[in-house]
Each structure stands twice: as structure tokens, then as C-alpha cells.
Design an enzyme around this catalytic site. Sequence first.
Site, mmCIF file in Angstrom:
data_model
loop_
_atom_site.group_PDB
_atom_site.id
_atom_site.type_symbol
_atom_site.label_atom_id
_atom_site.label_comp_id
_atom_site.label_asym_id
_atom_site.label_seq_id
_atom_site.Cartn_x
_atom_site.Cartn_y
_atom_site.Cartn_z
ATOM 1 N N LYS A 182 0.887 -1.163 0.000
ATOM 2 C CA LYS A 182 0.000 0.000 0.000
ATOM 3 C C LYS A 182 0.921 1.208 0.000
ATOM 4 O O LYS A 182 1.632 1.473 0.969
ATOM 5 C CB LYS A 182 -0.891 -0.001 1.238
ATOM 6 C CG LYS A 182 -1.831 1.187 1.245
ATOM 7 C CD LYS A 182 -2.497 1.396 2.583
ATOM 8 C CE LYS A 182 -2.764 2.882 2.771
ATOM 9 N NZ LYS A 182 -3.256 3.207 4.093
ATOM 10 N N GLY A 199 -7.315 10.168 9.409
ATOM 11 C CA GLY A 199 -7.575 10.404 10.823
ATOM 12 C C GLY A 199 -8.582 11.504 11.124
ATOM 13 O O GLY A 199 -8.843 11.797 12.281
ATOM 14 N N ALA A 234 -9.008 5.976 4.117
ATOM 15 C CA ALA A 234 -8.739 7.129 4.971
ATOM 16 C C ALA A 234 -9.887 8.125 5.057
ATOM 17 O O ALA A 234 -10.626 8.330 4.096
ATOM 18 C CB ALA A 234 -7.491 7.888 4.518
ATOM 19 N N GLY A 235 -10.001 8.689 6.229
ATOM 20 C CA GLY A 235 -10.933 9.787 6.461
ATOM 21 C C GLY A 235 -12.303 9.370 6.952
ATOM 22 O O GLY A 235 -13.138 10.208 7.248
ATOM 23 N N ASN A 290 -8.750 2.700 9.906
ATOM 24 C CA ASN A 290 -7.974 2.394 11.106
ATOM 25 C C ASN A 290 -8.469 3.227 12.295
ATOM 26 O O ASN A 290 -9.090 2.718 13.216
ATOM 27 C CB ASN A 290 -6.486 2.658 10.828
ATOM 28 C CG ASN A 290 -5.569 2.128 11.919
ATOM 29 O OD1 ASN A 290 -4.410 1.843 11.658
ATOM 30 N ND2 ASN A 290 -6.030 1.967 13.148
ATOM 31 N N SER A 291 -8.272 4.563 12.194
ATOM 32 C CA SER A 291 -8.594 5.417 13.351
ATOM 33 C C SER A 291 -10.053 5.301 13.778
ATOM 34 O O SER A 291 -10.351 5.363 14.972
ATOM 35 C CB SER A 291 -8.328 6.888 13.039
ATOM 36 O OG SER A 291 -7.092 7.040 12.429
#
EC number: 2.8.1.10
Lengths: 342, 262
Positions: B100, B161, B188-189, B210-211
Site C-alpha cells: 500500500k 484520521g 482514509a478519512g 484504522n482510526s
Amino acid sequence: MMGKPKVAILGFGLVGRVAALMLHEKCHVSVYEASDEHASSSAGALAAAMLAPLAESVICETDLAELGLKSMAMWPSLLAKLPEPVFFQQMGTLIVAHAQDKGDLNSFSQRLKPLKGQEAQVLNSAYINELEPELAGRFHQGLYLPCEGQLDNLAFYRSSFAYLQKSDVQFNFNHQIELLTTPSEPVLIDGQQFDWVIDCRGLGAQNESADLRGVRGEVARVHAPEVELNRPVRLMHPRYPIYIAPKPNNEFVIGATEIESQDNGPITVRSTLELLSAAYTVHSGFSEARVIAINAGLRPAFSDNRPRVEHCGNVIRINGLYRHGYLLAPALVSEALSKGLL
Amino acid sequence: MRENTPLTIYGETFSNRLLIGSALYPSPKIMQESIVAAGSEIVTVSLRRQNSVAAGEDFWQLIKDTGLTVLPNTAGCHSVKEVVTLAKMCREVFVTDWIKLELIGDEYNLQPDPIALLEATEILLNDGFKVLPYCTDDLVLCQRLAALGCEVLMPWGAPIGTGKGLLNPYNLKTIRERLPDMTLIVDAGLGLPSHACQALEMGYDAVLLNSAIAGAGCPVSMAKAFSHAVSAGRSAYLAQAMPEKEVAAPSTPTMGMPFWHQ
């Protein structure tokens, strides 16, 4: 009448010292430490020595935060014994964030767990200025956690050794001990018989503990005559909390990073920049500060990041205090020893 | 009803459409439990902040122990040289040619550098890597990455994040429409399960996050919630949503009104 029990303490880091202070009057204590009297690679020798039960409640369970509160109350009497005064402060923590990290501050504040009447106060800039006049105008919002404190870890290391040395504790430095998983009774250490063994070796016990790992932390100690802070300031950071903890004589501990790695090599440039620029953005007086030391070390942690106390016959293992050594040690060690020894 | 085809990444197929990150959890144990709760088959790992290969082994072992497919990432890299070196290290450590590709152009919002990304992608594809580039939601950039030979693209929903969700659904829809055969993953986001659901409803093949899980009050429950949202979004996509209309259309004919008014 039975004589005092013979106790071997393995490891003279933070937990070993606290255990020795609690036991030396009631027992014949022998300390075995793999390095020297400074145990300078132990996590407790490098830590910022924050006592922050409320702030840590964001990442740990309520029972641990409460154990932290209990420890806070125990530190003063533990330190009172020591000949050289050890700086101990309970004036709360100030938590601030730069404008870009406001979101982190909000989510931090939402995650504080309710803790026996201990509450965070939301601050505006006027109140921040009142608490820390030298930060006037730099931050417009923050949190104040009045129940928190800190101590000077280096003074504690020095003073606890000086005190124990004058008592009848026997010291064996540069002495690495391997412990059998199922020890005999009484336990033999180095050819000597002991009634009890307190295993406080931290990562020194890694070979015998499958899920014990090291979590890297990096920390700077600076002398900043131009900076006056009354209490530790925690700056929100996207990856780990950065504390700027004022110690006596205008020394400040800035740290620590938290990296999932067992590398205990020197600090990286990136981490150095992060720590020192964090301090500089909080107070420009840090630009002229002198860097006294900048260290990296490993915190012993189990996979759930909770400390573990194991009783195996007459061996008591205390390990995995992770980033909560000073926060938890007195209460945790005293609970561990209460089954049979205290 | 659209035909349900599995998620395909460089020839390998997967049934779960939630790719999960391995950073920022309260503890490794909670990380493992969250990954299980998410039902993920692919987990991303960062090599960058481990200082040395041997030093991170225990942590990587925890990830290998999950038995999932590992997708190493190049988080924290700022130049073509850095990502290429790190990609090669990842190939050694994780024994995979998947990478990635994350190449940061702006330190503060961690926005990928589109120009350097193209360059690095080309180098790595030529070196035999299977590149999954993390990119912005720019159609032309995505077309260029496709032209280089990428079989998977990972446009962002919002900066890493931030948890803001799909900031520009129009761009993301356009990319989906214009690259109909490409495996597209929103990376993301995302902050809420509804954001993931929205991406899947749009026809995105998967989401990576993830976050949103690691930073939740209870990561394990949030992982479960995302898993449901991803299933719901995929089912909705396959079921083909009704077209949007500008005026109301009653679902029940109104009695007593001339039929031409109904």
C-alpha cells in the site's frame, strides 16, 4: 520464634525499589540487579514520572485509574522515609492543544472516565493564564485535571538507594538471575535459600514470559532557566501524549514517545524534533534551554497493556506496568505483597 | 440486481470488504479482538516506525498470528527514495509483493503527493510489486495510475484520521463511473459506519480504515458496526437503489383525484 523471612528482590528498577522500601524493615532483603545501582536502562529511570490517573483513564480501564488514585495517596509516606527529599507535587495537570489539534482535545475530554469525584475543568484562556502566566495568550482552550501530580524519578532512584544502602539490605549488582518457571520451595537464588522471591525484572523476565514485550519510549531532559511552569503541561499530539514536566532547578522532562518496537537504540532525529518542537511551541523560552540528556528505553508491557501480579508458590512476579509505573507502583506492589508478606 | 463478484486484488479474491489498520489501538489485545470483530481478511501494517526490522518482530508476530493477509504500507514516507526502500524492506519482512503505497506530500493533513506517487508507482510496478496506491480523489491522477498498470486504487474519503467521511462524493462517483473495471477502495478519512456504507453503496469495492475503529471508545463494538455497515452498503449497491427524483411521488395512488393528476 521465627526470624525475619529472607526475601530476594530481582530487579532494582522502580518496582524493585518500591518493594524493597516496603519490605526491608520486616524482612532480610537481598536485591539482585542485572546492571548497577542506577538501573539506568529501566523504564523508571527514564520516565517523566507523571501521576496522572484521570488523563490515563482515557486509555486504561477504570480499575487501573482508581489504583492510580490510591498510589497517589501512598507516595508521600513512601518518600517521607528517604533522607534526600524527593520532589513530589500534586498541583494538577494542564492539558492544551494547538488549534489544529482541537479535535484531539475534544475527543480526549469526552473519553475521560468518571473517577471517584475527580473531574476535569474546562478552561478558557483567562483561566489558563491564571494557572500558568507564562503561557498567556498561547492557548485559548484547555483542560485542568486538579487531582494529578508528578515526582522526580532521578531523585527517587538516588534517594531510595542511599536509604536502603544504610539499612541492612544486601545488594548484588551486575547479577543477572534466570528464574525457573516452577521454582522449588524454598527458592534457591544464586546458591542461597530464600523464603520469598519478588520478581521485578521487567523486560529482564522476557525469556520466561511469552507475551511480555517492550514498547519504546523516548524522552528529553532539558535545563530551561527562561521557563517557569508551575505544573506539568500535556500537549495533545496525534500519536502519543507529550508531557512537559517541570522538575526542580528549572529542569524539564519532555516526553515520551510511544512506539511499538523493542529497539532500545538511540533516539531518532524525528522523535527528537517532535519532542523539542512540542516544547518550543508551548513556550519559546525552550529555545535557549540546554539539553541535559535525551534517552530511549523500553517499557515492559503485556498484550492487554495491563500490569500483572502472579503468585507462584513463594515467588511473586510483578510486571507489565507499561506507561503506568509511577502511577501504579505503590498500590500495586503493596497489594501484591499483602498476600503473605505485608 | 447486479451480479455479486468477489473483491479482487491482483488476482486474489476476498469475500470481506473491510480492510483494517493495525495502529493506535489501546492495546495489542484490543487490536486483535477488533480485527476479529470486523471480520476483515486483510490487515495493513506499517514498518516505518519500528526503528529496525528485528525490533518490531514481536508486534508483527501478533499481526501474523491473526492469520490474515498482510498488506504492508509505507506510512510516514515523504520521498520516492524512502518509499522504494521501505517497500523492499516490507517485501522481505512480510514475504509479500503487495504494497500500500503512501507517499505524503503535506505533513499536516498527510495529503498524498500525486506527482511523486506516479513516479514511485512506476518504479515499484517495474520491480514486480503489486501496488495499491493511496491517492487523492482526482480522476486524472487515478487514470494515470491505472495506465501505469495498477489493478487497485485507493482514493481518500478525507484526510487521514479526520473522520470526516466522504468529503467529495461527486469526485468519488466520477472515478467509479469512469474506471468501471478497476478495484476501488476508499482509504482514509472515514469516521462513522454510515461513511463506509455510503462508499459501498456508490459501488466502491471495499473500504480501508484504522482510526475510526482504533480511536472509538470501544474499538471492538465499532469494528462490528463497520462490518454491518459494509455489508449493508454492498447489498444496497447490488440491489440498485431507486433513482432520485426532484418532486415527490406518492407511493399509494390517491383516491378521488383524476388519474392524470396522480
